[in-house]
Design a protein around this motif. Structure first.
Motif, PDB file in Angstrom:
ATOM      1  N   ILE A 174       0.755  -1.406  -0.085  1.00 26.94           N
ATOM      2  CA  ILE A 174      -0.060  -0.078   0.019  1.00 26.94           C
ATOM      3  C   ILE A 174       0.916   1.213   0.204  1.00 26.94           C
ATOM      4  CG2 ILE A 174      -1.658   1.232   1.366  1.00 26.94           C
ATOM      5  CD1 ILE A 174      -2.951  -1.397   2.270  1.00 26.94           C
TER       6      ILE A 174
ATOM      7  N   VAL B  50      -6.105   5.318   0.160  1.00 26.57           N
ATOM      8  CA  VAL B  50      -6.416   4.478  -0.808  1.00 26.57           C
ATOM      9  C   VAL B  50      -7.616   4.849  -1.782  1.00 26.57           C
ATOM     10  CG1 VAL B  50      -6.684   2.144  -1.299  1.00 26.57           C
ATOM     11  CG2 VAL B  50      -5.115   2.575   0.370  1.00 26.57           C
TER      12      VAL B  50
ATOM     13  N   VAL C 229      -7.070  -0.240  -6.552  1.00 22.91           N
ATOM     14  CA  VAL C 229      -7.453  -1.643  -6.168  1.00 22.91           C
ATOM     15  C   VAL C 229      -6.536  -2.673  -7.463  1.00 22.91           C
ATOM     16  CG1 VAL C 229      -8.981  -3.443  -6.255  1.00 22.91           C
ATOM     17  CG2 VAL C 229      -9.291  -1.321  -5.089  1.00 22.91           C
TER      18      VAL C 229
ATOM     19  N   LEU D 279      -3.008  -3.509  -6.242  1.00 25.39           N
ATOM     20  CA  LEU D 279      -2.941  -3.996  -4.797  1.00 25.39           C
ATOM     21  C   LEU D 279      -2.973  -5.571  -4.877  1.00 25.39           C
ATOM     22  CD1 LEU D 279      -4.934  -1.542  -2.574  1.00 25.39           C
ATOM     23  CD2 LEU D 279      -2.640  -1.578  -3.005  1.00 25.39           C
TER      24      LEU D 279
ATOM     25  N   LEU E 192      -2.609  -7.554  -1.619  1.00 25.62           N
ATOM     26  CA  LEU E 192      -3.670  -7.407  -0.753  1.00 25.62           C
ATOM     27  C   LEU E 192      -4.966  -8.314  -1.046  1.00 25.62           C
ATOM     28  CD1 LEU E 192      -4.994  -6.082   1.880  1.00 25.62           C
ATOM     29  CD2 LEU E 192      -5.489  -4.189   0.514  1.00 25.62           C
TER      30      LEU E 192
ATOM     31  N   VAL F 191     -11.863  -5.241  -0.738  1.00 20.79           N
ATOM     32  CA  VAL F 191     -10.555  -4.837  -0.818  1.00 20.79           C
ATOM     33  C   VAL F 191     -10.422  -3.309  -0.450  1.00 20.79           C
ATOM     34  CG1 VAL F 191      -8.435  -4.438  -2.413  1.00 20.79           C
ATOM     35  CG2 VAL F 191     -10.047  -6.202  -2.948  1.00 20.79           C
TER      36      VAL F 191
ATOM     37  N   ALA G 297      -7.870  -2.208   2.718  1.00 19.52           N
ATOM     38  CA  ALA G 297      -6.920  -1.179   2.261  1.00 19.52           C
ATOM     39  C   ALA G 297      -6.875  -0.281   3.270  1.00 19.52           C
ATOM     40  CB  ALA G 297      -6.846  -0.768   0.978  1.00 19.52           C
TER      41      ALA G 297
ATOM     42  N   GLN H  74      -3.849   0.599   5.783  1.00 17.41           N
ATOM     43  CA  GLN H  74      -3.270   2.020   5.431  1.00 17.41           C
ATOM     44  C   GLN H  74      -3.230   3.078   6.845  1.00 17.41           C
ATOM     45  OE1 GLN H  74      -4.935   4.683   2.767  1.00 17.41           O
ATOM     46  NE2 GLN H  74      -2.886   5.477   2.170  1.00 17.41           N
TER      47      GLN H  74
END
Length: 518
Positions: free
Chosen positions: A342, A352, A357, A360, A363, A466, A470, A474
């Motif tokens: 991230i 984010v 996405v 990532l 993730l 997601v 995220a 983050q």
């Protein structure tokens, strides 16, 4: 002469027997899949009724029979349980048009207002109509882009709520189940009704009584939808409501009606009176749709039913996010890799966004692994065969229910190395750079299913899962609560974490990064 006549006679008999045998062999049906002992008339209904949750008994039967497909007879219904990706693909890819219908159950009848929606309706014109509308008008890529700001608002609200819960410099222990469950539902409310709360909401941007009442009703209906209730297989027992399940579902749908219907009816009046002319949410889109004659394409009952059904698909993302966070906190090296990704993709100067996405990858691999190892439901939504069929060398009678076992597929040792371990790297390929998606078209496990009855909202489900992960990773540093060594990963009978995930959170970013208003 006598010997010649005798030989001719026996030759004719032999020819007749040979021809008859060939005819019979051609017309002979293949066998049913392996089955446990079943009782006359009722089949395995007594075992399903006694053994709760029923899926554990059923999965135990499959293992005991050492088969990739088992036939469980419930009354007159053959229920086929599949744990092999190859057989799953035969059902939902090769023979998709045969297994395209859905069972009729008490709970799905209530939840869809008499099968007016897309998700649970049997094969027919109503299903085709609603699928066309949902696919092209309501959840298309363009429509999801149009609704981006509403999702962003709720993603900001998720961060705001967690930040407010960290009410001291050293952080606090957060019950993550509450914000994750309400985040998903709030997104759907915002997209559908252009509001996140039905009431005033709670403190610090959290849910109020109305939202808690609403989500309780939601999970009550979901728990009864395809839950092997006897009356779904012996319809004449339904009027007796032996376990009181019909009353529970009826009351829960009454909660939906109490909160949804006034909004829908008022909005329809606004459109009729000309007070509203531009759509702002999915409800407006449904109201404004017209047929070729210029008449409303959807009735008020269809609109009410579809508004409710949108909410019945949001149990997967919060469950997957909660399991993912629990596994990551127990394995800090995995959490560290997700944080590093991230920081590399997004940086530390902004939050984010959905546009991040696709990049990532690690993730998404973590979320994908949670869907594989920790499914939120034992089976996919059942499929029903429209005709007799042969699959994998077995006879599948017309009307059979087809269940793909999420546990049997996702934890199949013939498919997955160390299937009971949480290893996100397995989804990244040999060189660690494979593009990761949450969908699994090869059915080695199930996220959003596939085929004609696959989940239309898979793109939205991916974004919800997601983005929640995220933003949490983050925005905050996560660890096991004080005085505890590990997060308890025991599963409940509903397959969610047996205990809601309590984790210690501390703000990770500069204070200016956090949203300041709910």
């Amino acid at each position: 002469m006598f010997f010649f006549m005798l030989s001719f006679f026996f030759s004719c008999i032999l020819i007749f027997i040979t021809i008859k045998w060939k005819i019979l062999s051609k017309s002979k049906k293949p066998p049913l899949p392996p089955s446990p002992f079943s009782w006359p008339i009722v089949g395995n209904l007594p075992e399903v009724y006694i053994n709760k949750p029923a899926f554990k008994w059923i999965d135990g039967v499959v293992k005991k029979l050492k088969t990739n497909i088992a036939c469980i007879r419930l009354g007159r219904v053959h229920v086929m349980v599949v744990v092999s990706p190859e057989l799953a693909r035969e059902f939902l890819h090769k023979h998709d048009t045969v297994f395209v219908s859905r069972p009729i159950t008490m709970a799905t009848e209530y939840s869809s207002r008499g099968f007016l929606t897309m998700g649970v309706s049997p094969w027919g014109e109503q299903w085709k109509k609603m699928r066309r509308i949902v696919t092209h008008e309501l959840l298309s890529p363009n429509r999801l882009r149009w609704l981006l700001n509403k999702r962003n608002e709720e993603t900001d609200n998720l961060v705001y709520y967690i930040f407010k819960q960290c009410n001291n410099p050293d952080g606090s222990v957060i019950n993550l189940r509450v914000p994750l469950q309400h985040y998903s539902v709030n997104v759907i409310r915002k997209m559908t009704f252009n509001r996140r709360f039905f009431g005033e909401g709670g403190e610090n941007g959290g849910p109020g009584f109305e939202e808690e009442d609403h989500i309780h009703a939601l999970h009550s209906v979901l728990s009864h939808m395809y839950a092997f209730w006897i009356s779904d297989y012996v319809p004449w027992l339904r009027s007796l409501d032996i376990d009181g399940h019909e009353e529970i579902v009826r009351n829960s749908m009454g909660v939906f009606g109490r909160y949804h219907d006034p909004i829908i009816e008022e909005r329809m009046k606004q459109w009729k009176d000309g007070k509203k002319q531009e759509p702002e949410d999915l409800l407006d889109i449904m109201i404004s749709l017209k047929d070729e004659s210029g008449n409303p394409l959807l009735s008020i009952d269809e609109i009410k039913a579809q508004c409710s059904e949108f909410l019945f698909g949001v149990d997967g993302p919060p469950a997957a996010a909660e399991w993912t966070m629990a596994e990551m906190i127990n394995q800090p090296e995995i959490l560290k890799k997700a944080i590093e990704e991230i920081d590399k993709v997004v940086g530390k100067d902004r939050l984010v966004q959905e546009s991040d996405v696709p990049q990532l990858n690690y993730l998404k691999a973590c979320a994908r692994e949670a869907f594989r190892l920790h499914p939120h439901a034992p089976y996919n939504l059942p499929h029903v065969s429209l005709t007799d069929a042969e699959v994998g060398g077995y006879f599948i009678p017309k009307g059979s229910h087809i269940l793909l076992s999420r546990i049997g597929l996702g934890q199949n040792p013939a498919v997955w190395e160390e299937p009971l371990k949480f290893k996100p790297g397995r989804h990244l390929g040999e060189n660690g750079s494979s593009k990761v998606e949450l969908t699994e078209p090869n059915l080695r496990f199930i996220t959003f299913s596939t085929g004609k009855r696959g989940c239309i909202g898979s793109a939205l489900g991916t974004l919800l899962t997601v983005m929640a992960l995220a933003r949490l990773i983050q925005g905050f540093t996560w660890s096991v609560p004080p005085n505890e060594e590990k997060i308890d990963l025991s599963a409940s009978k509903e397959l969610i974490l047996a205990k809601p995930l309590h984790a210690h959170a501390r703000p990770r970013c500069h204070e200016a990064m956090y949203p300041i208003t709910p």
